[in-house]
Design an enzyme around this catalytic site. Structure first.
Site, PDB file in Angstrom:
ATOM      1  N   GLY A 149       5.959  -9.170  -1.191  1.00 19.90           N
ATOM      2  CA  GLY A 149       4.672  -9.721  -1.635  1.00 19.90           C
ATOM      3  C   GLY A 149       3.818  -8.718  -2.386  1.00 19.90           C
ATOM      4  O   GLY A 149       4.319  -7.906  -3.176  1.00 19.90           O
ATOM      5  N   ASP A 173       2.305  -6.124  -1.325  1.00 14.27           N
ATOM      6  CA  ASP A 173       2.634  -4.743  -0.938  1.00 14.27           C
ATOM      7  C   ASP A 173       3.740  -4.182  -1.854  1.00 14.27           C
ATOM      8  O   ASP A 173       3.615  -3.081  -2.423  1.00 14.27           O
ATOM      9  CB  ASP A 173       3.104  -4.778   0.527  1.00 14.27           C
ATOM     10  CG  ASP A 173       3.173  -3.415   1.177  1.00 14.27           C
ATOM     11  OD1 ASP A 173       2.707  -2.445   0.562  1.00 14.27           O
ATOM     12  OD2 ASP A 173       3.674  -3.336   2.311  1.00 14.27           O
TER      13      ASP A 173
END
Ligand code: ADP
Length: 183
Positions: free
Chosen positions: A37, A39
């Site tokens: 995602g 991150d």
């Protein structure tokens, strides 16, 4: 919501890795060693220097926040916070509130450090929809928590001039724009 607070908040569609702000907030996991995602996207755009810096921090508990430099990002810093995995229990709300509040505290504490070592001077900060991806927090509930917590913080503390809520999807943008109207 007070006009002076509303003026500092912006809701936008886009990719957080492209923002040129003092700090972007990463919805990290507690290892701080990267993940999927937002991150993963932040680590890819920042380059390996970010991972090296994160390794030295050694993790972050849910609801807390840690700051690093932005490395190859346009943003000068990354504030890593760990959102709760949605469980439907009351603690979810408390932990998500902590993410927003502690990210902002981290930003302003860095502003006031008397010794120049970590003087970041963070005035603009961008948040993704923390916990609303893999961690499964319903966007409507999370959005209300995000906006209320940020607005209360801006009302209480001096130092942050601009908060951007940056959402990946148009639908999420609509949810934020509807919600802010009645808060
Ligand atoms: P979490 O594990 O906290 O749920 P995710 O990264 O899975 O975090 O998702 C958090 C939110 O970030 C989701 O709404 C997702 O659509 C969004 N997102 C993913 N990549 C980006 C990006 N590059 N910029 C902004 N938002 C993003």
């Amino acid at each position: 919501m007070k006009e002076e607070i509303l003026k500092k908040i912006e809701i936008r569609q886009g990719d957080i890795t492209e923002l040129q702000v003092d700090a972007i907030v990463n919805a990290a996991n507690s290892s701080l060693l990267g993940g999927g995602g937002v991150d993963g996207a932040i680590h890819r755009a920042a380059g390996p220097g970010l991972l090296d810096e994160c390794k030295k921090i050694g993790g972050c508990p849910t609801g807390e926040a840690r700051i690093t430099y932005g490395h190859n990002l346009f943003a000068k810093h990354v504030i890593h916070t760990v959102g709760p995995v949605y469980s439907g229990k009351p603690q979810d709300k408390y932990l998500l509130e902590n993410c927003y509040r502690n990210s902002l505290f981290t930003a302003i504490n860095c502003n006031v450090k008397p010794i120049a070592l970590m003087h970041h001077n963070i005035k603009s900060i961008a948040f993704p929809a923390i916990s609303c991806g893999v961690y499964g927090y319903p966007i409507r509930e999370a959005c209300e928590i995000a906006i209320k917590t940020v607005a209360n913080f801006l009302d209480e503390y001096w130092g942050i001039d601009q908060v951007i809520f940056i959402l990946f999807s148009e639908e999420d943008v609509e949810v934020y724009k509807e919600t802010i109207k009645w808060l």
